[in-house]
Design an enzyme around this catalytic site. Structure first.
Site, short mmCIF file in Angstrom:
data_model
loop_
_atom_site.label_atom_id
_atom_site.label_comp_id
_atom_site.label_asym_id
_atom_site.label_seq_id
_atom_site.Cartn_x
_atom_site.Cartn_y
_atom_site.Cartn_z
N GLU A 53 26.03 35.09 46.13
CA GLU A 53 27.31 34.57 46.60
C GLU A 53 27.72 35.22 47.91
OE1 GLU A 53 30.24 37.42 44.08
OE2 GLU A 53 29.31 35.74 43.05
N CYS B 154 32.93 41.71 44.47
CA CYS B 154 31.48 41.74 44.57
C CYS B 154 30.78 41.28 43.28
CB CYS B 154 31.12 43.19 44.89
SG CYS B 154 29.43 43.52 45.18
#
Ligand code: SAH
Ligand code: SF4
Length: 381
Positions: free
Chosen positions: A100, A358
């Site tokens: 991502e 994250c």
């Protein structure tokens, strides 16, 4: 530069090729030297999505490239936009892995929006920080240069659709900063990341200034030293989170290999050799590293170094032991650092409503979906 004999043998997308490599490749195909420049112009300035768009290349070459080479390496699986306009995208890679990246917007004093892309460099991470969603997933593999560059190109194309900016001009582009702060440890994938940086910086590539690129690291000392010797002076952010070894061993386990007495001198050396001011990321965890005594110990550790401290309230992940401190403690910590002469800024957590921490978006994608092609709605469409 690898000797290119046949392009069908190369798994990397063209976005992972240096200028010389692309020239070599096109020469093998019997093309004149200037073709590489044309193709790069289409990729990085035209932000082409297919070879077919490259209208000043001969049709036969476009068809051959489409058959034998890959222009891009990522499939956009899911894209979500948060209340603060942070966009988070999950990409599927060849082989089925998912990474991502996110795009954050800021308003300049002039009112013009500027964007920073936060890019991943590995699938998972071997360092295993206990508060980090990526660290909890383990390490799967390094990203290739093309996979790193393609995350940036994806956001540049999104922005072009939204802003309608002149796609052929890198100067004046609203995507002005890139931070390697997504999934993974960039300095554990040094060669691929460095090549991506050269491509993103090169005037014939994406054309961003080195000072607009920042690498974030958990503190790999030999690689920090190597970085200091590079010709391009990119920004360095070190994820510190603790000012004494016992706590840092627990929060950032690579500290056992490269303890503070090696890390801090390496940062001082980086600052001296590169002339650039390193920044230190200090994620604040309630009851763990947020006391005034710890602020004083941090100030002592960094004394005399030209640097900046970014204080970041923890993003809550699944583990209930890592929570952000109350607002008053964060402010008190920042004031104590300032009182002791340390430059410190409290950073607003971005995209919290969309799990922009994250590794968090990827974790929310059910296993079956990770390997399925799924093109969600692009932002602004
Ligand atoms: N591996 C590199 C870069 C990727 S992590 C590094 O550790 O620096 C990018 C940043 O996100 C790091 O500063 C990391 O400590 C921080 N981070 C990870 N999980 C977080 C969380 N739950 N809350 C706040 N920051 C987090
Ligand atoms: Fe890896 Fe950085 Fe997460 Fe630590 S914080 S596990 S180094 S990605």
């Amino acid at each position: 530069m690898p000797i290119v004999k046949s392009i069908s043998a190369i798994p990397e997308s063209l976005t992972g090729f240096s200028e010389d490599e692309l020239e070599g490749l096109l020469r093998v195909m019997g093309e004149p030297g200037y073709r590489a420049r044309q193709v790069r112009q289409w990729i990085y300035h035209g932000l082409a999505e297919s070879f077919n768009e490259m209208s000043d290349l001969p049709l036969a070459l476009r068809e051959r490239l489409a058959k034998e080479a890959r222009l891009h390496s990522l499939t956009n699986m899911r894209e979500v936009t948060g209340k603060d306009s942070t966009v988070k995208t999950a990409f599927r890679l060849a082989g089925g892995n998912v990474v991502e990246a996110s795009l954050m917007s800021y308003r300049r004093d002039s009112g013009a929006p500027r964007y920073t892309a936060c890019i991943s460099t590995q699938v998972g991470c071997a360092i295993g920080c206990p508060f980090c969603a990526t660290g909890q997933q383990g390490f799967e593999r390094n990203l290739t240069t093309g996979e790193i560059v393609d995350q940036v190109l994806h956001f540049a194309r999104c922005l072009r659709k939204v802003t309608g900016e002149n796609e052929r001009s890198p100067t004046g582009r609203s995507l002005s900063n890139i931070v390697f702060m997504g999934m993974g440890e960039p300095l554990a994938n040094y060669d691929a990341v460095w090549k991506a940086i050269e491509i993103l910086n090169s005037p014939g590539g994406f054309g961003l200034g080195a000072r607009n690129l920042t690498i974030s690291t958990a503190g790999l000392v030999p690689q920090i030293k190597r970085l200091a010797g590079e010709k391009l002076q990119v920004g360095l952010a070190v994820s510190l989170h603790a000012s004494e070894n016992r706590l840092r061993n627990r929060l950032v386990p690579i500290n056992r290999k490269y303890p503070l007495e090696e890390l801090i001198p390496a940062c001082r050396e980086y600052s001296r050799v590169s002339g650039r001011r390193p920044s230190f990321e200090y994620v604040l965890f309630r009851g763990i590293n947020d006391s005034l005594a710890q602020a004083r110990s941090l100030a002592e550790l960094l004394r005399g170094m030209t640097c900046h401290v970014n204080l970041i309230p923890a993003n809550a992940t699944g583990d209930a032991s890592f929570r952000p401190p109350p607002r008053e403690s964060i402010v008190a910590f920042a004031l104590e650092l300032k009182r002791l002469g340390i430059n410190a800024t409290v950073r607003q957590a971005r995209g919290q409503d969309i799990d922009a921490g994250c590794g968090q978006l990827r974790r929310r994608i059910p296993a079956g979906e990770k390997t399925r092609h799924r093109q969600d709605k692009m932002m602004g469409e």
